[in-house]
Structure formats: C-alpha cells, structure tokens
Design an enzyme around this catalytic site. Structure first.
Site, mmCIF file in Angstrom:
data_model
loop_
_atom_site.group_PDB
_atom_site.id
_atom_site.type_symbol
_atom_site.label_atom_id
_atom_site.label_comp_id
_atom_site.label_asym_id
_atom_site.label_seq_id
_atom_site.Cartn_x
_atom_site.Cartn_y
_atom_site.Cartn_z
ATOM 1 N N ALA A 184 0.831 -1.211 0.000
ATOM 2 C CA ALA A 184 0.000 0.000 0.000
ATOM 3 C C ALA A 184 0.865 1.260 0.000
ATOM 4 O O ALA A 184 0.532 2.246 -0.663
ATOM 5 C CB ALA A 184 -0.933 -0.002 1.208
ATOM 6 N N GLY A 241 1.916 1.590 -3.537
ATOM 7 C CA GLY A 241 0.743 1.878 -4.367
ATOM 8 C C GLY A 241 0.260 3.303 -4.211
ATOM 9 O O GLY A 241 -0.149 3.946 -5.189
ATOM 10 N N ASP A 242 0.311 3.827 -2.997
ATOM 11 C CA ASP A 242 -0.080 5.207 -2.737
ATOM 12 C C ASP A 242 0.782 6.163 -3.562
ATOM 13 O O ASP A 242 0.268 7.076 -4.214
ATOM 14 C CB ASP A 242 0.057 5.510 -1.241
ATOM 15 N N ALA A 243 2.075 5.951 -3.549
ATOM 16 C CA ALA A 243 3.002 6.825 -4.277
ATOM 17 C C ALA A 243 2.799 6.721 -5.791
ATOM 18 O O ALA A 243 2.761 7.739 -6.497
ATOM 19 C CB ALA A 243 4.440 6.471 -3.914
ATOM 20 N N GLU A 302 -0.494 8.400 -6.828
ATOM 21 C CA GLU A 302 -0.369 9.864 -6.715
ATOM 22 C C GLU A 302 0.350 10.439 -7.929
ATOM 23 O O GLU A 302 -0.098 11.427 -8.522
ATOM 24 C CB GLU A 302 0.389 10.224 -5.437
#
Length: 133
Positions: free
Chosen positions: A12, A15-17, A20
């Site tokens: 996660a 995945g967040d980076a 974004e």
C-alpha cells in the site's frame, strides 16, 4: 523481491506513491496548471473515499481476478495501527486495499495491468463527477 510475499502495508505504501504520480500526470496532461486547482482535483482521486469507491466498484463488476482479490483481502485486513482522520475505518481499509493492489502490480512489474487499473480508476471517478454535475 517477491511482491506476493510482501506485507500488505508495504504494498500500500508503494501503491499510494504510484497512484499519486499517475493522477498528477493525468491532471497535468488534461491542461490544468494552477496549483490550487490541481490539488483540489487530485483530492477527488487520491482520497480514501474515492479509492474505496473505485475498489468496491471493481469488486462488484468482477474486474479483478482471483489473485487480485486475494491481494485486496490482505490489504483490507491489514492492521495499520493508525486511526483514519477523514474517513470511516471501513473506507480507510478499502482504500488501503486499493493501494496494496496497485503496489503489488508495480513491484511485480505487471505494468500493463497496473496502467489498466489506474486508467479504470480515473475513468470511473471522472464519470462519477459528470453524473454529480
């Protein structure tokens, strides 16, 4: 590095980076350049609520295969130790699962599927915006 064996919160985190950056590039390519407007638009895509809504849509529409559903379940059940500030715990968990799935595909070098999912997420959110207008 075996992405299937990594902890869900590590997936996660990545995945967040990745999401974004994808959203920022998408917004810039759409012709938006004012920083405040870019931020407002980006929040629609990267908020816990937006990500959870996309993931629930994917689960309902059977877009994800069995391996992807397993990654999502692991991400949803991961215990982060932090308390969500602007969303319910359930929304936060589905958002984490969304990010874990993207992180998994990125780290496993599944570039075509990663791009397909990110494009599907952006398209779904844009269509929702049009319905709301």
């Amino acid at each position: 590095m075996n992405a299937k064996q990594m902890k869900s919160l590590a997936l996660a985190y990545m995945g967040d980076a990745i999401y974004e950056v994808y959203v920022r590039e998408y917004l810039l390519n759409s012709g938006q350049v004012k920083p405040h407007l870019l931020h407002q638009q980006a929040v629609r895509f990267v908020s816990a609520k937006g990500q959870a809504t996309v993931l629930l849509h994917w689960l309902d529409s059977e877009l994800l295969d069995e391996d992807e559903r397993k990654i999502v379940a692991r991400g949803r059940n991961a215990k982060s130790g932090s308390i969500p500030k602007n969303s319910s715990v359930q929304t936060y968990r589905y958002s984490t699962a969304f990010e874990a799935l993207l992180g998994y595909h990125y780290l496993d070098k599944n570039e075509d599927r990663l791009h397909e999912l990110m494009q599907a997420a952006v398209t779904f959110i844009e269509e929702g915006k049009k319905r709301d207008e």
